[in-house]
Enzyme design. Structure first.
Site, PDB file in Angstrom:
ATOM      1  N   SER A  20       0.915  -1.163   0.085  1.00  0.00           N
ATOM      2  CA  SER A  20       0.110  -0.118  -0.041  1.00  0.00           C
ATOM      3  C   SER A  20       0.859   1.267   0.022  1.00  0.00           C
ATOM      4  O   SER A  20       0.553   2.080  -0.611  1.00  0.00           O
ATOM      5  CB  SER A  20      -0.992  -0.122   1.153  1.00  0.00           C
ATOM      6  OG  SER A  20      -1.799  -1.061   1.238  1.00  0.00           O
ATOM      7  N   ASN A  21       1.896   1.188   0.886  1.00  0.00           N
ATOM      8  CA  ASN A  21       2.996   2.484   0.951  1.00  0.00           C
ATOM      9  C   ASN A  21       3.803   2.497  -0.217  1.00  0.00           C
ATOM     10  O   ASN A  21       4.522   3.573  -0.617  1.00  0.00           O
ATOM     11  CB  ASN A  21       3.420   2.595   2.038  1.00  0.00           C
ATOM     12  CG  ASN A  21       2.500   2.737   3.321  1.00  0.00           C
ATOM     13  OD1 ASN A  21       2.401   3.995   3.378  1.00  0.00           O
ATOM     14  ND2 ASN A  21       1.921   2.065   3.995  1.00  0.00           N
ATOM     15  N   LYS A 139      -0.613 -11.174   5.929  1.00  0.00           N
ATOM     16  CA  LYS A 139      -0.372  -9.731   6.418  1.00  0.00           C
ATOM     17  C   LYS A 139      -1.616  -9.433   7.042  1.00  0.00           C
ATOM     18  O   LYS A 139      -2.572  -9.073   5.903  1.00  0.00           O
ATOM     19  CB  LYS A 139       0.149  -8.838   5.460  1.00  0.00           C
ATOM     20  CG  LYS A 139       0.631  -7.503   5.978  1.00  0.00           C
ATOM     21  CD  LYS A 139       1.191  -6.479   4.990  1.00  0.00           C
ATOM     22  CE  LYS A 139       1.259  -5.104   5.773  1.00  0.00           C
ATOM     23  NZ  LYS A 139       1.613  -3.891   4.764  1.00  0.00           N
ATOM     24  N   SER A 141      -3.615  -6.346   8.276  1.00  0.00           N
ATOM     25  CA  SER A 141      -3.379  -4.673   8.768  1.00  0.00           C
ATOM     26  C   SER A 141      -4.810  -4.459   9.379  1.00  0.00           C
ATOM     27  O   SER A 141      -4.831  -3.050   9.441  1.00  0.00           O
ATOM     28  CB  SER A 141      -2.946  -4.043   7.308  1.00  0.00           C
ATOM     29  OG  SER A 141      -1.733  -4.221   6.825  1.00  0.00           O
ATOM     30  N   GLY A 164       0.228  -6.070  10.102  1.00  0.00           N
ATOM     31  CA  GLY A 164       0.514  -4.797   9.413  1.00  0.00           C
ATOM     32  C   GLY A 164       0.303  -3.644  10.117  1.00  0.00           C
ATOM     33  O   GLY A 164       0.200  -2.309   9.618  1.00  0.00           O
TER      34      GLY A 164
END
Length: 232
Positions: A20-21, A139, A141, A164
């Site tokens: 995402s980042n 993961k 998040s 996450g």
């Protein structure tokens, strides 16, 4: 990207590319391949490279998984399709992931990020998918500690659970998570490395102190300012 990988490498066990980042949602397929190549050149061979391959169409994700494999990735992180969120039943999601797992030359990791997708991979669905030999981890998040607890109860100890969510990193480790893939670790990798190592060594006091000290930064770059804040 290469400079960032070089700076972070001493403090981390591996890298997620096009998460995402990593702004994967904004890149063309050609740009994604450029990122694959640059990252693989910079990441040491003894440290894994995970690649975000999620998309709306099963066939698109399957193609991305193959491309990631050709580029030298070690695993694919797959966000669930969510555009037609009302139709994304657990049965549809299970079929999507199991089809991908059957086709993929890479092991797959699930990616649960309801703040982005508006849907959550339930603990029960995660446990079902975890039985597939080519779905090796998740993961998570969500930051939902109760759901994480329920998931940990249902999956095998060998299923790689990575959080996450940096503000609940210590809580996730205490519940049995294997580690974390944390956005804020792009700017504070050493601090989270120390927290992780302290927890593994049984030094809960140090781990707790680090979690409390790092939380304002984690919240600033994930919930207050999001991706632009992290980059700044």
């Amino acid at each position: 990207l290469k400079r960032l990988i070089g700076a972070l490498e001493p403090s981390v066990d591996g890298f997620l590319i096009l998460g995402s980042n990593g702004e994967a949602a904004f890149l063309t397929e050609g740009e994604r391949k450029q990122v694959f190549g640059a990252a693989r050149e910079a990441i040491p061979a003894n440290k894994p490279m995970l690649v975000g391959t999620g998309g709306e169409a099963t066939r698109l994700v399957a193609a991305r998984n193959s491309e990631a494999h050709e580029a030298g990735a070690d695993a694919a992180l797959v966000l669930p399709p969510h555009y037609y969120v009302g139709s994304m039943t657990e049965g549809a999601l299970q079929k999507h992931y199991e089809t991908l797992a059957d086709l993929s030359p890479l092991p797959l990791m699930l990616y649960n990020f309801p703040n982005v997708t508006t849907l959550a991979l339930s603990p029960a669905l995660t446990a079902k998918l975890a039985r597939h030999e080519n779905i090796v981890g998740i993961k998570d998040s969500s930051g939902n500690v109760a759901a994480l607890t329920d998931m940990m109860r249902q999956v095998s100890p060998n299923f790689q659970v990575l959080t996450g969510n940096a503000p609940t990193f210590l809580a996730a480790l205490a519940l049995g998570a294997h580690g974390g893939i944390l956005a804020v670790a792009n700017v504070a990798a050493e601090g989270y490395r120390r927290l992780y190592d302290a927890f593994r060594a049984g030094d809960l006091e140090t781990a707790r102190a680090l979690q409390l000290r790092l939380n304002p930064l984690a919240q600033a770059v994930t919930t207050r300012y999001c991706v632009p804040g992290l980059k700044a």
